[in-house]
Design a protein around this motif. Structure first.
Motif, PDB file in Angstrom:
ATOM      1  N   PRO A 212       0.791  -1.226   0.000  1.00 46.76           N
ATOM      2  CA  PRO A 212       0.000   0.000   0.000  1.00 46.76           C
ATOM      3  C   PRO A 212       0.821   1.272   0.000  1.00 46.76           C
ATOM      4  N   GLY A 213       2.118   1.162   0.297  1.00 42.57           N
ATOM      5  CA  GLY A 213       2.953   2.357   0.311  1.00 42.57           C
ATOM      6  C   GLY A 213       2.926   3.067   1.655  1.00 42.57           C
ATOM      7  N   ALA A 214       3.434   4.263   1.672  1.00 39.81           N
ATOM      8  CA  ALA A 214       3.515   5.040   2.913  1.00 39.81           C
ATOM      9  C   ALA A 214       2.112   5.380   3.419  1.00 39.81           C
ATOM     10  N   PRO A 215       1.899   5.345   4.746  1.00 38.86           N
ATOM     11  CA  PRO A 215       0.587   5.688   5.308  1.00 38.86           C
ATOM     12  C   PRO A 215       0.194   7.117   4.941  1.00 38.86           C
ATOM     13  N   GLY A 216      -1.035   7.282   4.555  1.00 44.08           N
ATOM     14  CA  GLY A 216      -1.541   8.603   4.191  1.00 44.08           C
ATOM     15  C   GLY A 216      -2.998   8.499   3.794  1.00 44.08           C
ATOM     16  N   LEU A 217      -3.648   9.630   3.598  1.00 39.73           N
ATOM     17  CA  LEU A 217      -5.064   9.637   3.259  1.00 39.73           C
ATOM     18  C   LEU A 217      -5.311   8.955   1.923  1.00 39.73           C
ATOM     19  N   GLU A 218      -4.443   9.209   0.966  1.00 40.89           N
ATOM     20  CA  GLU A 218      -4.621   8.628  -0.360  1.00 40.89           C
ATOM     21  C   GLU A 218      -4.492   7.105  -0.316  1.00 40.89           C
ATOM     22  N   SER A 219      -3.459   6.603   0.394  1.00 40.37           N
ATOM     23  CA  SER A 219      -3.276   5.151   0.472  1.00 40.37           C
ATOM     24  C   SER A 219      -4.397   4.502   1.268  1.00 40.37           C
ATOM     25  N   LEU A 220      -4.914   5.207   2.280  1.00 38.49           N
ATOM     26  CA  LEU A 220      -6.032   4.675   3.061  1.00 38.49           C
ATOM     27  C   LEU A 220      -7.258   4.484   2.177  1.00 38.49           C
ATOM     28  N   PHE A 221      -7.595   5.514   1.395  1.00 35.07           N
ATOM     29  CA  PHE A 221      -8.752   5.414   0.505  1.00 35.07           C
ATOM     30  C   PHE A 221      -8.555   4.308  -0.531  1.00 35.07           C
ATOM     31  N   ALA A 222      -7.308   4.151  -0.999  1.00 32.47           N
ATOM     32  CA  ALA A 222      -7.024   3.112  -1.994  1.00 32.47           C
ATOM     33  C   ALA A 222      -7.266   1.720  -1.406  1.00 32.47           C
ATOM     34  N   GLU A 223      -6.867   1.520  -0.140  1.00 37.62           N
ATOM     35  CA  GLU A 223      -7.072   0.209   0.491  1.00 37.62           C
ATOM     36  C   GLU A 223      -8.547  -0.031   0.795  1.00 37.62           C
ATOM     37  N   VAL A 224      -9.273   1.018   1.176  1.00 41.75           N
ATOM     38  CA  VAL A 224     -10.713   0.886   1.397  1.00 41.75           C
ATOM     39  C   VAL A 224     -11.406   0.516   0.092  1.00 41.75           C
ATOM     40  N   ASP A 225     -10.965   1.119  -0.997  1.00 38.15           N
ATOM     41  CA  ASP A 225     -11.540   0.808  -2.302  1.00 38.15           C
ATOM     42  C   ASP A 225     -11.300  -0.663  -2.666  1.00 38.15           C
ATOM     43  N   LYS A 226     -10.098  -1.177  -2.364  1.00 37.56           N
ATOM     44  CA  LYS A 226      -9.826  -2.583  -2.617  1.00 37.56           C
ATOM     45  C   LYS A 226     -10.802  -3.471  -1.839  1.00 37.56           C
ATOM     46  N   LEU A 227     -10.996  -3.140  -0.577  1.00 35.97           N
ATOM     47  CA  LEU A 227     -11.878  -3.941   0.267  1.00 35.97           C
ATOM     48  C   LEU A 227     -13.303  -3.936  -0.266  1.00 35.97           C
ATOM     49  N   ARG A 229     -14.247  -3.450  -3.333  1.00 33.20           N
ATOM     50  CA  ARG A 229     -14.309  -4.195  -4.584  1.00 33.20           C
ATOM     51  C   ARG A 229     -14.289  -5.704  -4.344  1.00 33.20           C
ATOM     52  N   VAL A 230     -13.549  -6.121  -3.306  1.00 32.14           N
ATOM     53  CA  VAL A 230     -13.556  -7.547  -2.958  1.00 32.14           C
ATOM     54  C   VAL A 230     -14.929  -7.961  -2.448  1.00 32.14           C
ATOM     55  N   ARG A 231     -15.524  -7.128  -1.602  1.00 32.52           N
ATOM     56  CA  ARG A 231     -16.840  -7.453  -1.044  1.00 32.52           C
ATOM     57  C   ARG A 231     -17.906  -7.572  -2.138  1.00 32.52           C
ATOM     58  N   LYS A 232     -17.770  -6.786  -3.212  1.00 30.82           N
ATOM     59  CA  LYS A 232     -18.739  -6.849  -4.288  1.00 30.82           C
ATOM     60  C   LYS A 232     -18.719  -8.196  -5.003  1.00 30.82           C
ATOM     61  N   ARG A 233     -17.639  -8.939  -4.824  1.00 31.23           N
ATOM     62  CA  ARG A 233     -17.568 -10.247  -5.451  1.00 31.23           C
ATOM     63  C   ARG A 233     -18.304 -11.304  -4.632  1.00 31.23           C
ATOM     64  N   SER A 234     -18.831 -10.907  -3.486  1.00 34.57           N
ATOM     65  CA  SER A 234     -19.669 -11.792  -2.663  1.00 34.57           C
ATOM     66  C   SER A 234     -18.924 -13.036  -2.223  1.00 34.57           C
ATOM     67  N   PHE A 235     -17.660 -12.869  -1.828  1.00 34.78           N
ATOM     68  CA  PHE A 235     -16.926 -14.001  -1.286  1.00 34.78           C
ATOM     69  C   PHE A 235     -17.449 -14.309   0.107  1.00 34.78           C
ATOM     70  N   ARG A 236     -17.801 -15.537   0.319  1.00 36.86           N
ATOM     71  CA  ARG A 236     -18.309 -15.940   1.620  1.00 36.86           C
ATOM     72  C   ARG A 236     -17.171 -15.961   2.630  1.00 36.86           C
ATOM     73  N   PRO A 237     -17.328 -15.307   3.795  1.00 34.00           N
ATOM     74  CA  PRO A 237     -16.237 -15.295   4.776  1.00 34.00           C
ATOM     75  C   PRO A 237     -15.983 -16.690   5.322  1.00 34.00           C
ATOM     76  N   ILE A 238     -14.723 -17.123   5.285  1.00 35.67           N
ATOM     77  CA  ILE A 238     -14.390 -18.454   5.794  1.00 35.67           C
ATOM     78  C   ILE A 238     -13.207 -18.421   6.751  1.00 35.67           C
ATOM     79  N   CYS A 239     -12.522 -17.290   6.864  1.00 31.30           N
ATOM     80  CA  CYS A 239     -11.276 -17.272   7.619  1.00 31.30           C
ATOM     81  C   CYS A 239     -11.480 -17.191   9.130  1.00 31.30           C
ATOM     82  N   SER A 240     -12.668 -16.874   9.611  1.00 33.96           N
ATOM     83  CA  SER A 240     -12.861 -16.738  11.046  1.00 33.96           C
ATOM     84  C   SER A 240     -12.575 -18.038  11.764  1.00 33.96           C
TER      85      SER A 240
END
Length: 265
Positions: A212-227, A229-240
């Motif tokens: 993700p690179g250096a901590p910052g507002l831009e990198s934070l938003f980029a990681e939230v966007d990744k999350l 986009r992953v959730r939109k794929r409807s992956f069933r949570p299994i790691c718990s």
């Protein structure tokens, strides 16, 4: 074994006691010194040294003074013949141990795979667990090199079982989505906004793996966007239940590590 010993530590750990002296009465010269060194080394480590260089020089000198044999005689001790085999057998019997077998190693690897690899990431700590288990069972542990190989095998077996179990729990639809994510497919169940590769020609999967690179507002938003986009794929949570890991402490937390008789016996 550590090589630097203070005089008070030598006295505490390497002093030959009355029972030790009794076992040395029928031995002389290099054999007497060699037996004494193996005896005290085993008392501390619950295993035998692989070579004479593994035994601290200061300890050799201190024990040699007690048996009144020149320290140089240690270099003349035969590490290959039948005599050292008899010495080791006698020392195991004195401490109530038995020699380890291939079956013991197989059981240890299976125990690691089933019980510890899922809760401990450190291979060094897994190796400590193997030695502790052997001491508790009064079985001579494998050599350090064999312990490392045993741990490596157990970790590989655990990873294989973990992946197989995880995949078996996934639905066919989820497997297809994951395969599409890894392959960078632009069809199937991919969300519309993710069908194109990311900026710079990278697939979304490559983007997910990127630092993700250096901590910052831009990198934070980029990681939230990744999350999102992953959730939109409807992956069933299994790691718990599958990915839980914690720290394993040999012997329990807060125990003081002694330099003498670190095993039960």
């Amino acid at each position: 074994m550590r090589q630097d010993w203070e005089p008070e530590d030598l006295i505490e750990v390497w002093t030959l006691l009355e029972d030790d002296m009794k076992r040395l009465r029928n031995k002389s010269g290099a054999n007497q010194l060699g037996f004494a060194m193996l005896l005290k080394f085993f008392e501390v480590e619950a295993r035998f040294p692989e070579t004479d260089r593994e035994v601290p020089v200061a300890a050799v000198g201190y024990v040699a003074q007690q048996v009144k044999v020149p320290a140089e005689a240690w270099a003349a001790y035969d590490w290959q013949g039948d005599r050292i085999k008899r010495h080791r057998k006698e020392i195991r019997k004195a401490f109530g141990f038995r020699a380890g077998t291939e079956e013991d190693q197989e059981r240890l690897a299976e125990w690691l795979t089933a019980e510890l690899c899922g809760v401990e990431l450190s291979r060094d700590r897994l190796a400590e667990a193997v030695v502790a288990r052997c001491r508790n069972d009064f079985v001579e542990p494998p050599s350090p090199a064999k312990v490392r190989r045993l741990v490596g095998k157990a970790v590989r077996d655990f990873d294989t079982r973990f992946c197989r179990t995880t995949v078996d729990r996934l639905s066919h639809a989820t497997r297809s989505r994951l395969e599409g994510l890894v392959a960078g497919r632009e069809d199937g169940d991919e969300p519309v906004e993710d069908q194109a590769v990311a900026e710079g020609g990278r697939s979304f999967f490559t983007e997910l793996k990127a630092d993700p690179g250096a901590p910052g507002l831009e990198s934070l938003f980029a990681e939230v966007d990744k999350l999102q986009r992953v959730r939109k794929r409807s992956f069933r949570p299994i790691c718990s239940r599958t990915c839980r890991r914690s720290r394993w402490t040999p012997g329990g937390r807060g125990r003081r590590r002694s330099t003498r008789r670190t095993w039960s016996g």
